[in-house]
Design an enzyme around this catalytic site. Structure first.
Site, mmCIF file in Angstrom:
data_model
loop_
_atom_site.group_PDB
_atom_site.id
_atom_site.type_symbol
_atom_site.label_atom_id
_atom_site.label_comp_id
_atom_site.label_asym_id
_atom_site.label_seq_id
_atom_site.Cartn_x
_atom_site.Cartn_y
_atom_site.Cartn_z
ATOM 1 N N ASP A 100 8.924 23.387 -16.926
ATOM 2 C CA ASP A 100 8.102 24.122 -17.895
ATOM 3 C C ASP A 100 7.820 23.195 -19.070
ATOM 4 O O ASP A 100 8.682 22.986 -19.921
ATOM 5 C CB ASP A 100 8.841 25.392 -18.369
ATOM 6 C CG ASP A 100 7.930 26.331 -19.154
ATOM 7 O OD1 ASP A 100 7.066 25.835 -19.898
ATOM 8 O OD2 ASP A 100 8.087 27.560 -19.026
ATOM 9 N N ARG A 156 0.599 34.706 -10.212
ATOM 10 C CA ARG A 156 -0.837 35.004 -10.125
ATOM 11 C C ARG A 156 -1.411 34.252 -8.930
ATOM 12 O O ARG A 156 -0.994 33.128 -8.625
ATOM 13 C CB ARG A 156 -1.565 34.547 -11.402
ATOM 14 C CG ARG A 156 -1.487 35.567 -12.515
ATOM 15 C CD ARG A 156 -2.300 36.821 -12.174
ATOM 16 N NE ARG A 156 -2.239 37.830 -13.207
ATOM 17 C CZ ARG A 156 -1.408 38.875 -13.224
ATOM 18 N NH1 ARG A 156 -0.528 39.036 -12.265
ATOM 19 N NH2 ARG A 156 -1.465 39.767 -14.184
ATOM 20 N N ASP A 208 3.100 37.774 -3.350
ATOM 21 C CA ASP A 208 2.667 39.097 -3.821
ATOM 22 C C ASP A 208 1.249 39.020 -4.384
ATOM 23 O O ASP A 208 0.600 40.038 -4.567
ATOM 24 C CB ASP A 208 3.628 39.586 -4.924
ATOM 25 C CG ASP A 208 3.283 40.994 -5.408
ATOM 26 O OD1 ASP A 208 3.059 41.882 -4.547
ATOM 27 O OD2 ASP A 208 3.221 41.215 -6.636
ATOM 28 N N GLU A 257 -8.113 38.922 -3.894
ATOM 29 C CA GLU A 257 -7.349 40.143 -3.612
ATOM 30 C C GLU A 257 -8.295 41.290 -3.284
ATOM 31 O O GLU A 257 -9.183 41.583 -4.075
ATOM 32 C CB GLU A 257 -6.464 40.489 -4.813
ATOM 33 C CG GLU A 257 -5.409 39.406 -5.037
ATOM 34 C CD GLU A 257 -4.366 39.731 -6.096
ATOM 35 O OE1 GLU A 257 -4.479 40.772 -6.747
ATOM 36 O OE2 GLU A 257 -3.425 38.939 -6.243
ATOM 37 N N HIS A 286 0.227 42.755 -4.104
ATOM 38 C CA HIS A 286 0.287 42.715 -5.581
ATOM 39 C C HIS A 286 0.975 43.973 -6.143
ATOM 40 O O HIS A 286 0.392 44.725 -6.922
ATOM 41 C CB HIS A 286 -1.117 42.558 -6.183
ATOM 42 C CG HIS A 286 -1.091 42.010 -7.581
ATOM 43 N ND1 HIS A 286 -2.087 41.242 -8.114
ATOM 44 C CD2 HIS A 286 -0.162 42.115 -8.572
ATOM 45 C CE1 HIS A 286 -1.795 40.910 -9.364
ATOM 46 N NE2 HIS A 286 -0.613 41.438 -9.654
HETATM 47 P P1 NAD Z 1 5.963 34.382 -19.742
HETATM 48 O O1 NAD Z 1 4.794 34.142 -20.643
HETATM 49 O O2 NAD Z 1 7.226 34.930 -20.356
HETATM 50 O O3 NAD Z 1 6.353 33.014 -18.995
HETATM 51 C C1 NAD Z 1 5.411 32.139 -18.478
HETATM 52 C C2 NAD Z 1 5.980 30.733 -18.585
HETATM 53 O O4 NAD Z 1 5.075 29.817 -17.946
HETATM 54 C C3 NAD Z 1 6.160 30.243 -20.035
HETATM 55 O O5 NAD Z 1 7.502 29.830 -20.258
HETATM 56 C C4 NAD Z 1 5.188 29.069 -20.146
HETATM 57 O O6 NAD Z 1 5.675 28.025 -20.999
HETATM 58 C C5 NAD Z 1 5.114 28.609 -18.692
HETATM 59 N N1 NAD Z 1 3.955 27.784 -18.423
HETATM 60 C C6 NAD Z 1 2.705 27.869 -18.937
HETATM 61 N N2 NAD Z 1 1.928 26.891 -18.429
HETATM 62 C C7 NAD Z 1 2.709 26.166 -17.591
HETATM 63 C C8 NAD Z 1 2.487 25.033 -16.778
HETATM 64 N N3 NAD Z 1 1.292 24.402 -16.765
HETATM 65 N N4 NAD Z 1 3.504 24.576 -16.024
HETATM 66 C C9 NAD Z 1 4.721 25.180 -16.043
HETATM 67 N N5 NAD Z 1 5.000 26.246 -16.818
HETATM 68 C C10 NAD Z 1 4.000 26.738 -17.578
HETATM 69 O O7 NAD Z 1 5.428 35.311 -18.581
HETATM 70 P P2 NAD Z 1 6.311 36.267 -17.639
HETATM 71 O O8 NAD Z 1 6.419 37.615 -18.242
HETATM 72 O O9 NAD Z 1 7.536 35.538 -17.249
HETATM 73 O O10 NAD Z 1 5.315 36.436 -16.388
HETATM 74 C C11 NAD Z 1 5.140 35.362 -15.488
HETATM 75 C C12 NAD Z 1 3.965 35.628 -14.561
HETATM 76 O O11 NAD Z 1 4.227 36.802 -13.773
HETATM 77 C C13 NAD Z 1 2.627 35.898 -15.259
HETATM 78 O O12 NAD Z 1 1.614 35.174 -14.576
HETATM 79 C C14 NAD Z 1 2.396 37.370 -15.047
HETATM 80 O O13 NAD Z 1 1.019 37.672 -15.033
HETATM 81 C C15 NAD Z 1 3.038 37.555 -13.687
HETATM 82 N N6 NAD Z 1 3.360 38.955 -13.345
HETATM 83 C C16 NAD Z 1 3.033 39.389 -12.093
HETATM 84 C C17 NAD Z 1 3.308 40.702 -11.732
HETATM 85 C C18 NAD Z 1 2.965 41.176 -10.351
HETATM 86 O O14 NAD Z 1 2.582 42.320 -10.220
HETATM 87 N N7 NAD Z 1 3.149 40.368 -9.338
HETATM 88 C C19 NAD Z 1 3.915 41.572 -12.659
HETATM 89 C C20 NAD Z 1 4.273 41.096 -13.905
HETATM 90 C C21 NAD Z 1 3.994 39.763 -14.254
#
Ligand code: NAD
Length: 307
Positions: free
Chosen positions: A170, A228, A252, A257, A275
Site C-alpha cells: 500500500d 472493485r 465478487d 457486471e 457482487h
Molecule cells: P479503504 O479506503 O479503507 O482502503 C483502501 C486502501 O487502498 C487504502 O489503504 C489506500 O491507501 C489503498 N490504495 C489506494 N490506492 C492504492 C494503490 N494504487 N495500490 C495499493 N493500495 C492502494 O477502503 P475499504 O473500506 O477497505 O474498502 C476496500 C475496497 O472494498 C473498496 O474498493 C470498496 O469499494 C470495496 N468494497 C466492496 C464491497 C463489495 O460489495 N464487494 C463492499 C464494501 C467495500
C-alpha cells in the site's frame, strides 16, 4: 424537498427518508435509466448504491441537486469532481459494509483453499471421488494484502487467527512499524500463498493486477478480489486457472457486471459471487442509517460528512 431513490433500500431506511421529504423510488423500475434522466431534474437529494452511475451528463440534468448520498463505501460510480464543482455535496457510509465484505472475503479464501464449490457440485452430481479435492492448509502460509485500509486490515486480523502471516502492499501508508511485513507489489505477488485485493478503484488501480502481475503468482497461489471489478485482469485469471497455473481464485466483483463470459468459469477452482459483499441485512441497514444521518447533518449545515 424531492428525494430520488435509485437503488433498493431497507424498509426502515425508506421510512426515515420519507420523513425527510417527498420520495420518488425508481429502484425497481424497468426503465430506470430513463426515469433517472427525467426524475433527477427537480430532485434535491439523490440516494444511490453502487449500481446507479451518476456521470457528469446525468448530474448536470439535476437543476436543484444539493446532495448525492451513496449508501455504501465505493464512490467510483459518481463523478465527484463534477458534483463538487457544482457545489453538490457527496456523502457515503465508509464503515457500514466492512464486516460483511470482510466475512465474504474470508469465505472465498477458505472456499478456494478447500475447493468447496467444485466439491459441492461433485457430490450433488452423485460422485464421491475424494482424491480430486486435495486442498491447501492456510495455517503457516503468507497472506498478501493489496490495499491495507479498513477491509485489508480486518481480513488480516481474522486470517492471523488461522495462523497466516501477513504482508501488504500500500504505497499510501507512511512510516509503518506494525508486525505485518510491508512489501513492494511484485515481491508480494511472488512470495504470497494467498493474495487478497482491497484497494479503492482509481485510475491507478484499474488493471493493477494485470496479466504481467498475475504471471508472478506461485502455481499454488490463491487470489481473491472483493474490492472493485477491473482491478484484476479477470479473463487472464481464468486462463491461468484453466491451465492450472494457480491453485484457486474467488471473485465478487467484475469489470463488467454481470460478467458476460460465465461459461468460462465452469470446472475450475473459481468461486464467484454476484457482487454481494455488502449484501447482508446488517450491512444494508447500517449503511442506510448512516446515509440518512449524513443527509440530516448536511441539511443542518454540517459538511463534515461530505467527501
Ligand atoms: P479503504 O479506503 O479503507 O482502503 C483502501 C486502501 O487502498 C487504502 O489503504 C489506500 O491507501 C489503498 N490504495 C489506494 N490506492 C492504492 C494503490 N494504487 N495500490 C495499493 N493500495 C492502494 O477502503 P475499504 O473500506 O477497505 O474498502 C476496500 C475496497 O472494498 C473498496 O474498493 C470498496 O469499494 C470495496 N468494497 C466492496 C464491497 C463489495 O460489495 N464487494 C463492499 C464494501 C467495500
Amino acid at each position: 424537498m424531492k428525494i430520488l431513490i435509485c437503488d433498493t433500500m431497507n424498509s426502515k431506511v425508506l421510512k426515515e427518508l420519507h420523513s425527510l421529504g417527498e420520495c420518488i423510488d425508481i429502484s425497481s423500475s424497468e426503465s430506470k435509466d430513463q426515469d433517472l434522466v427525467t426524475e433527477i431534474n427537480d430532485a434535491e437529494i439523490v440516494v444511490v448504491r453502487s449500481s446507479t452511475k451518476l456521470t457528469k451528463e446525468i448530474i448536470e440534468k439535476g437543476d436543484c441537486l444539493k446532495i448525492i448520498a451513496r449508501c455504501g463505501v465505493g464512490v467510483d460510480n459518481i463523478d465527484i469532481e463534477y458534483a463538487k464543482s457544482q457545489n453538490i455535496k457527496v456523502t457515503n457510509s465508509p464503515s457500514a459494509n466492512l464486516n460483511s465484505v470482510v466475512e465474504l472475503t474470508v469465505a472465498l479464501i477458505i472456499s478456494a483453499a478447500r475447493k468447496i464449490s467444485l466439491s459441492d457440485s461433485h457430490l450433488k452430481d452423485g460422485k464421491w471421488d475424494r482424491k480430486e479435492f486435495i486442498g491447501m492448509e492456510l495455517s503457516g502460509k503468507q497472506l498478501g494484502i493489496v490495499g491495507f485500509g479498513k477491509a485489508g486490515r480486518l481480513v488480516s486480523k481474522i486470517m492471523k487467527s488461522l495462523g497466516m502471516t501477513i504482508a501488504f502492499y500500500d504505497p499510501y501508508i507512511e512510516d509503518w512499524d506494525g508486525p505485518e511485513k510491508r512489501l513492494e507489489l511484485d515481491e508480494l505477488l511472488i512470495t504470497s500463498d494467498v493474495i487478497s485485493i482491497h484497494v479503492i478503484k482509481t485510475k491507478e488501480t484499474v488493471n493493477l493486477i494485470s496479466q504481467e502481475k498475475l504471471d508472478l503468482l506461485k502455481n499454488s497461489a490463491i487470489l481473491v478480489n472483493t474490492s472493485r471489478g477491473g482491478v484484476v485482469d479477470e479473463d487472464y485469471l481464468v486462463e491461468l486457472l484453466k491451465l492450472k497455473k494457480i491453485f484457486g481464485a474467488g471473485l465478487d466483483v467484475y469489470s463488467e457486471e454481470p460478467p458476460q463470459n460465465v461459461d468460462n468459469f465452469e470446472d475450475i477452482n473459481l468461486i464467484t459471487t454476484p457482487h454481494i459483499g455488502a449484501s447482508t441485512n446488517e450491512a444494508q441497514l447500517k449503511a442506510g442509517i448512516d446515509t440518512v444521518e449524513n443527509i440530516k447533518k448536511i441539511l443542518a449545515g454540517d459538511d463534515s460528512v461530505a467527501l
